[in-house]
Write an enzyme that holds these catalytic residues in place. Structure first.
Site, PDB file in Angstrom:
ATOM      1  N   ASP A 118      -6.630   0.392   9.667  1.00  0.00           N
ATOM      2  CA  ASP A 118      -7.640  -0.573   9.153  1.00  0.00           C
ATOM      3  C   ASP A 118      -8.591   0.508   8.468  1.00  0.00           C
ATOM      4  OD1 ASP A 118     -10.036  -0.145  11.606  1.00  0.00           O
ATOM      5  OD2 ASP A 118      -7.979   0.232  12.474  1.00  0.00           O
ATOM      6  N   SER A 119      -9.124  -0.214   7.443  1.00  0.00           N
ATOM      7  CA  SER A 119     -10.357   0.249   6.524  1.00  0.00           C
ATOM      8  C   SER A 119     -10.023   1.663   6.217  1.00  0.00           C
ATOM      9  CB  SER A 119     -11.602   0.360   7.571  1.00  0.00           C
ATOM     10  OG  SER A 119     -12.815   0.505   6.405  1.00  0.00           O
ATOM     11  N   ALA A 120     -10.778   2.892   6.661  1.00  0.00           N
ATOM     12  CA  ALA A 120     -10.126   4.212   6.050  1.00  0.00           C
ATOM     13  C   ALA A 120      -8.929   4.538   6.872  1.00  0.00           C
ATOM     14  CB  ALA A 120     -11.372   5.251   6.665  1.00  0.00           C
ATOM     15  N   ASN A 158      -4.694  -3.067   6.733  1.00  0.00           N
ATOM     16  CA  ASN A 158      -5.833  -3.828   6.645  1.00  0.00           C
ATOM     17  C   ASN A 158      -7.045  -3.371   6.165  1.00  0.00           C
ATOM     18  OD1 ASN A 158      -5.384  -6.169   8.947  1.00  0.00           O
ATOM     19  ND2 ASN A 158      -4.346  -4.486   9.941  1.00  0.00           N
TER      20      ASN A 158
END
Length: 289
Positions: A118-120, A158
């Protein structure tokens, strides 16, 4: 997330060392009880804009997935500014190597692995998957992938960043935050006049134009209220679809209310997040069968 996780029924082994950088190179393993033998496995890489976050942050989510019949693993990794690119992705590749080396004791089926983030963490997941499936990219980055293409059955992405060059133009407070975090991870600002080393690192982190038709099956999403969705998640989904990659894309109309924020998938009180979880689970069952 915790109230959405069933109680009991899991075997847990926490804080397993896979490297020598203390808490930053530890992983947690969860699997359902009672059961014997190896299980299809999901390795989750947490977010935090390369400068924050911990495997503890995603424990409820990976615990819930373990209740569905998987071995799940949450991984921590070195963070900026103490460690800069490519420390995170190199460390995570080592974590995957450790998982394979200890597959029997961890109840991991080494032939059925999905890497998620998720994200990074989604950015880092995309780098690992690109290295597995694009030999030129692996050689360029100097990464020797721990996984083979046959072992990596899919990825879950994500709310990630896949084109670092567009981060300087990301709107709003969220965009400003990602710019600061990216500068910390690369060691200095990236833009016109940046030293060649920083520009090369930004290029290597940007997987949008480096994925190939061999990229693994992908589940990808971003919220309609996330400033990264249009230029990052939707752009990568479109590229994968053009390449003919098996791609499950979950996006929302601009007028969906309440607007779904960055990392919406963890807000399990929201119907959209629960629907995304169900879609993710269906994807995992399909590619890991």
């Amino acid at each position: 997330m915790a109230r959405h996780v069933p109680t009991g029924g899991l075997a847990e082994t926490l804080d397993i060392a896979y490297g020598d950088e203390g808490a930053r190179t530890r992983l947690d393993v969860f699997s359902p009880e009672p059961a014997d033998g190896a299980l299809p496995t999901v390795v989750w890489i947490h977010g935090g804009a390369w400068i924050s976050g911990d495997k503890v942050d995603v424990r409820p989510y990976v615990r819930r997935l373990a209740h569905e019949g998987f071995t799940t693993i949450a991984v921590s990794y070195p963070l900026a500014p103490e460690r800069t690119y490519p420390a995170s992705v190199t460390s995570l590749n080592a974590a995957l190597g450790h998982v394979l080396e200890h597959a029997d004791e961890l109840r991991v089926d080494p032939s059925r692995i999905v890497v998620a983030g998720d994200s990074a963490g989604a950015n880092l997941t995309s780098q690992l998957a690109t290295a597995v499936t694009n030999r030129g990219y692996a050689e360029e980055t100097g990464l020797q992938p721990a996984l083979t293409p046959a072992q990596l059955r899919g990825v879950v992405l994500n709310c990630g960043i896949y084109d670092v060059s567009s981060v300087p133009e990301a709107p709003g407070l969220g965009g400003w935050g990602f710019r600061i975090a990216l500068w910390a991870y690369l060691g200095r600002r990236v833009g016109r006049g940046s030293p060649g080393g920083q520009l090369l690192a930004a290029h290597e982190m940007s997987t949008l134009e480096q994925v190939t038709a061999d990229f693994p099956a992908t589940w990808i999403s971003g919220g309609n209220g996330d400033p990264l969705t249009t230029r990052q998640s939707k752009a990568l989904a479109a590229r994968l679809e053009r390449l003919g990659v098996d791609c499950t894309a979950v996006f929302y109309a601009d007028d969906v209310e309440p607007a779904l924020p960055h990392e919406y998938q963890f807000h399990l009180d929201l119907p959209a997040a629960r629907d995304a979880y169900g879609s993710t689970l269906s994807f995992l069952r399909r590619v890991l069968r």
